[in-house]
Scaffold this active site. Structure first.
Site, PDB file in Angstrom:
ATOM      1  N   CYS A  29     -75.398  -1.503   7.741  1.00 13.17           N
ATOM      2  CA  CYS A  29     -76.450  -1.191   6.754  1.00 13.17           C
ATOM      3  C   CYS A  29     -75.896  -0.702   5.413  1.00 13.17           C
ATOM      4  O   CYS A  29     -76.605  -0.728   4.415  1.00 13.17           O
ATOM      5  CB  CYS A  29     -77.417  -0.168   7.332  1.00 13.17           C
ATOM      6  SG  CYS A  29     -78.219  -0.809   8.800  1.00 13.17           S
ATOM      7  N   ASN A  59     -86.214  -3.910   8.950  1.00 14.34           N
ATOM      8  CA  ASN A  59     -84.852  -3.555   8.538  1.00 14.34           C
ATOM      9  C   ASN A  59     -84.007  -4.831   8.475  1.00 14.34           C
ATOM     10  O   ASN A  59     -83.690  -5.417   9.508  1.00 14.34           O
ATOM     11  CB  ASN A  59     -84.276  -2.554   9.552  1.00 14.34           C
ATOM     12  CG  ASN A  59     -82.868  -2.105   9.213  1.00 14.34           C
ATOM     13  OD1 ASN A  59     -82.204  -2.679   8.371  1.00 14.34           O
ATOM     14  ND2 ASN A  59     -82.403  -1.069   9.905  1.00 14.34           N
ATOM     15  N   HIS A  77     -81.795   2.221   1.550  1.00 14.65           N
ATOM     16  CA  HIS A  77     -81.800   1.246   2.642  1.00 14.65           C
ATOM     17  C   HIS A  77     -83.144   1.341   3.366  1.00 14.65           C
ATOM     18  O   HIS A  77     -83.681   2.435   3.569  1.00 14.65           O
ATOM     19  CB  HIS A  77     -80.645   1.574   3.594  1.00 14.65           C
ATOM     20  CG  HIS A  77     -80.690   0.815   4.871  1.00 14.65           C
ATOM     21  ND1 HIS A  77     -80.912  -0.545   4.923  1.00 14.65           N
ATOM     22  CD2 HIS A  77     -80.553   1.226   6.161  1.00 14.65           C
ATOM     23  CE1 HIS A  77     -80.904  -0.929   6.189  1.00 14.65           C
ATOM     24  NE2 HIS A  77     -80.688   0.123   6.954  1.00 14.65           N
TER      25      HIS A  77
END
Ligand code: COA
Length: 336
Positions: free
Chosen positions: A117, A293, A263
């Site tokens: 990520c 995500n 994020h």
């Protein structure tokens, strides 16, 4: 006092998500979950899942061509390609090589950055350093992920599989002639003691005698394993800290930031980060509702959308911040 020394900046952005929309209700037909549970815990309403034509490199190509056009460049102007992905095209070679072939750019430098990520932020910091040292002139940075072919859609995997979606984002990084415009500072961190709190055990070259053990489907080691609470805590602790560290490093204050692009892993996490910092909620970008995500792609997609809808314009001071598997965490401050 700010100590502006930008050498490179974002010249263009682009993104691509596959057309297939998967709602929370669609997932609840495959496992024991509900729209209410997913929305309440994560803020996610829907995500995109790719079909066979939308491989990581194929999506990266679409995002890259959009970003190159946005920068007013031609593919031939790119001399370095950095790809961040935890769901690569193949075990090897890196996805950057497959993307380079699609773009028709033989000879350009290619590198994959495996930082989950935070992959996009590690890649941007690398691109900035390459341009600053004149190793490269125009770096194509891409985050691309196909999660949907690797998730456990049984009840055992429901804590993870409801959170992720597919997509790609691309940014073109090139020289900045104005030290006040561009990347002002990056802070990158990792703590491998947390590696097994969010990981995929199999396949792996540490496994003997064969890296793809035949029982990896039965014992579910082929699927992502997550200690959700540890990840939540890691994010809420380290992201506010790395944002403060980046501000200190660059001489800016919290009030100077026009927009925080975090994020997109969980809306609750991002709300908690803003609360802990005392940062205004309306200056935080959220698009997790629509995409879930998308890991290495998430910040790039959010940044592009914030530019497109006018939340970022020339002169905006933008903080990017990420956390994830590794554990890793990072932040970058830039003036558009
Ligand atoms: C995953 C996460 C949303 C779970 O939220 P939580 O409040 O910690 O939930 P818990 O793990 O306590 O689970 C609560 C219950 O929901 C259940 N549950 C888990 N997933 C579910 C799902 N998709 N649908 C319905 N119920 C679910 C659990 O089995 C548990 O049931 P029990 O109380 O009967 O044992 C949360 O921990 C989180 O967001 N962590 C960070 C994840 C993340 O950001 N990952 C990516 C990082 S890059």
């Amino acid at each position: 006092m700010p100590t502006d020394n930008a050498a490179s900046r974002v010249l263009g952005t682009g993104f691509y998500v596959p057309p297939k929309v998967v709602t929370n209700d669609d997932l609840s037909e495959r496992m024991d979950t509900s729209d209410e549970w997913i929305r309440q815990r994560s803020g996610i309403e829907e995500r995109r899942f790719s079909g066979p034509e939308d491989t990581p490199a194929a999506m990266a190509e679409k995002a890259s061509r959009a970003a190159i056009a946005d920068a007013g460049l031609e593919p031939g102007d790119i001399d370095t390609i950095l790809v961040a992905s935890l769901s690569p095209e193949h075990f090897f070679p890196g996805t950057a090589c497959f993307l380079q072939d699609r773009l028709g750019l033989p000879g350009t430098a290619c590198m994959d950055i495996r930082n989950q990520c935070t992959g996009l932020l590690y890649s941007l910091a690398t691109a900035d350093a390459f341009v600053r040292t004149e190793q490269s002139r125009h770096v194509l940075v891409v985050g691309t992920e196909v999660h949907s072919t690797g998730l456990d859609f049984s009840n055992e995997g429901r804590d993870v599989s409801v959170l992720f979606g597919d997509g790609a984002a691309a940014l073109i990084i090139g020289p900045s002639s104005d030290p006040t415009r561009g990347f002002l500072g990056h802070c990158l961190h990792a703590d491998g003691r947390g590696a097994k709190h969010l990981w995929v055990p199999s396949p792996g070259s540490s496994i003997f005698p064969f890296r793809a053990p035949p029982d990896m489907f039965e014992d579910r080691s082929v699927y992502p394993q997550m200690n959700g609470r540890a990840v939540f805590k890691h994010a809420c602790t380290h992201v506010p800290a790395v944002i403060k560290e980046t501000l200190e490093k660059t001489g800016y204050g919290l009030d100077d930031i026009d927009l925080l692009v975090p994020h997109q892993a969980n809306m609750r996490i991002n709300e908690m980060i803003a609360k802990q910092l005392g940062f205004p909620a309306e200056k935080v970008v959220h698009n997790i509702q629509r995409y879930g995500n998308t890991t290495a792609a998430s910040i790039g997609i959010a940044l592009h959308e914030a530019k497109a809808d006018g939340r970022i314009s020339e002169g905006s001071l933008v903080m990017l911040a990420a956390f994830g598997s590794g554990f890793t965490w990072a932040a970058s401050l830039m003036r558009f």
